[in-house]
Design an enzyme around this catalytic site. Structure first.
Site, PDB file in Angstrom:
ATOM      1  N   GLU A   1       0.798  -1.102   0.183  1.00  0.00           N
ATOM      2  CA  GLU A   1       0.337   0.316   0.054  1.00  0.00           C
ATOM      3  C   GLU A   1       0.493   1.348  -0.053  1.00  0.00           C
ATOM      4  O   GLU A   1       0.944   2.206   1.679  1.00  0.00           O
ATOM      5  CB  GLU A   1      -1.171   0.173   1.130  1.00  0.00           C
ATOM      6  CG  GLU A   1      -1.646  -0.995   0.755  1.00  0.00           C
ATOM      7  CD  GLU A   1      -3.059  -0.734   1.954  1.00  0.00           C
ATOM      8  OE1 GLU A   1      -3.187   0.233   3.046  1.00  0.00           O
ATOM      9  OE2 GLU A   1      -3.839  -1.331   2.266  1.00  0.00           O
TER      10      GLU A   1
ATOM     11  N   GLU B   1      -5.069  -8.440   0.481  1.00  0.00           N
ATOM     12  CA  GLU B   1      -5.824  -7.723   1.608  1.00  0.00           C
ATOM     13  C   GLU B   1      -7.207  -8.335   0.899  1.00  0.00           C
ATOM     14  O   GLU B   1      -7.432  -7.536   0.345  1.00  0.00           O
ATOM     15  CB  GLU B   1      -5.184  -7.178   2.335  1.00  0.00           C
ATOM     16  CG  GLU B   1      -4.003  -7.077   3.142  1.00  0.00           C
ATOM     17  CD  GLU B   1      -4.084  -5.886   3.576  1.00  0.00           C
ATOM     18  OE1 GLU B   1      -4.015  -5.294   3.711  1.00  0.00           O
ATOM     19  OE2 GLU B   1      -2.727  -5.492   3.759  1.00  0.00           O
TER      20      GLU B   1
END
Ligand code: PNW
Length: 454
Positions: A172, A360
């Protein structure tokens, strides 16, 4: 009792990889052990007022000491794979210089123990815990940090390559750039202006590209290299051709300085135009490095970004959900399962990516133990059932998603939200470190066993 109800059987391919994901600072604890140096999250979490309740990752799930027992839990669930991250400052306590062999030992042992349990390790090299020494020299604003990251990533991947066959450079980029360096709600807690932030962002994607090359230079043949990015999962408000087309355009623009530049080796015209004089400085050679080919793309998906067609220059408009929209315990986590259908589908269509993982997906809730010692997290079961159903839709249409990593195995340190927001399918009593499987763990176990959401 079965958590399944009668209905349509939604089956996944037989080699689909069911997993779960964690990150070093969120689970390991043992922050002063085995020669680990401090990271920006140690500094940030120990700064008064920065985290919920002043919570820190000093102990977290004590995974550093308990990983063997936790691997038995994974085995019991039937997990086929497990995603963990390496703490950079365990390997290089000050970010660069001489490596700390004790740090590497931990990840060697972890990977060994996973393989012994029949679980494939997936390794992320950077999940936000930058060595503090490097932050003291400017962090990602410093061009040298990109090179330091590549050196660390190449070294570590090379050492772990016997047992680990999938590496992700960064987790991320968007979140640590924006939340950490623009909003200041995460470490290092900076609120940079547009110009400085755009340059920092450039050093981050450059660090990713340099790391891809450094990893390829040290690992065994056949090792796969990718990243894990929380894309803006642009999702058409209605499944009609003009809104689907708008979602295609929006995917490129809304991810312009992250996945788009990594895939295309250029910032979009609209991105550069929007920044104007604040645009980053870069060279053509850097752009080639940034777009170093990847073997797979990992996508973290929690909620969709709804878009519709419009007649503006961009050709689309983002439709923000109203504040009454249903969300999980984290206010940003809107319940929009179709994002996990559209996200990978559009990444496949726009960039022709041939191997993807959901690195995720998961949900927060305010779980509690009943007096009988149970955790009935029906909200999470509902969430997972709906998201997995949409994922199965994509996979059944041929979208090449090869695996799914549920965030997260254990309740853990949820960054600035501390221990309040629980994401695990295993409940953790942080006072005793006792683990208790929630209802969602039973649900996930059955999904894995049947290879279907049925
Ligand atoms: C991800 N948002 O973070 C991270 O990779 C994990 O470390 C984290 O625990 C998990 O998701 C749950 O939060 C995100 O504001 C943080 O959209 C914030 C956002 C998305 C992802």
């Amino acid at each position: 009792p079965s958590t399944h109800s009668a209905g349509t059987t939604r089956t996944f391919p037989s080699d689909f990889l069911w997993g779960s994901a964690t990150a070093s600072y969120q689970v390991e604890g043992a922050v002063h052990e085995a020669g680990r140096g401090p990271s920006i999250w140690d500094t940030f979490s120990h700064t008064p007022g920065k985290t919920h309740n002043g919570d820190t990752g000093d102990v977290a799930d004590d995974f550093f000491h308990r990983y063997k027992e936790d691997i038995q839990i994974m085995k019991g669930l039937g997990l086929k794979t497990f995603r963990f991250s390496v703490s950079w400052s365990r390997i290089f306590p000050t970010g660069t210089g001489s490596p700390n062999p004790q740090g590497l030992d931990f990840y060697h042992h972890l990977a060994d123990a996973l393989l012994e349990a029949g679980i494939q390790p997936f390794c992320t090299l950077y999940h936000w815990d930058l060595p503090q020494t490097l932050q003291d020299k400017g962090g990602w604003e410093n061009h040298d940090t990109s090179k330091a990251f590549a050196d660390y990533a190449g070294y570590t991947a090379g050492k772990l390559s016997d047992n680990v066959h999938h590496f992700m450079t960064m987790n991320e980029m968007r979140t640590f750039v924006d939340v950490g360096n623009r909003e200041g709600r995460h470490a290092p807690g900076l609120k940079l202006d547009d110009k400085r932030l755009a340059q920092l962002n450039h050093h981050v994607v450059l660090g990713h590209g340099l790391a891809v090359r450094a990893i390829r230079a040290t690992v065994k043949p056949g090792t796969k290299v990718g990243l894990a990015e929380n894309i803006s999962a642009t999702t058409p408000v209605v499944e009609s051709p003009e809104h689907i087309e708008a979602a295609h355009k929006a995917l490129r623009e809304e991810n312009a300085s992250f996945l788009t530049v990594v895939q295309e080796g250029r910032y979009t015209d609209l991105y550069l135009k929007r920044l104007g004089g604040n645009a980053p400085k870069f060279t053509a050679e850097e752009m080639e490095i940034i777009r170093s080919p990847l073997d797979f793309v990992g996508i973290n998906i929690y909620q969709p970004m709804y878009v519709r067609a419009d007649s503006s220059e961009k050709g689309y408009a983002v439709v923000p959900p109203p504040s009454s929209y249903p969300h999980m315990f984290s206010p940003w986590l809107n319940v929009g399962p179709e994002g996990i259908y559209w996200g990978p589908k559009l990444v496949h269509e726009v960039w022709k990516v041939k191997e993807m993982y959901i690195t995720e997906n998961g949900a927060s809730s305010s779980d509690h133990l009943t007096p009988e010692g149970k955790v009935y997290d029906t909200d999470r079961v509902m969430f997972l059932r709906n998201y997995l159903t949409q994922l199965q839709r994509g996979v059944s249409e041929g979208v090449p998603v090869k695996g799914y990593f549920l965030w997260s195995l254990l309740d853990n340190y949820e960054w600035a939200d501390g221990y309040e927001k629980r994401f695990g399918i295993i409940y953790v009593d942080f006072a005793t470190q006792q683990r208790t499987p929630k209802l969602s763990a039973e649900f996930y176990k059955q999904v894995i066993a049947k290879n279907a959401v049925s």
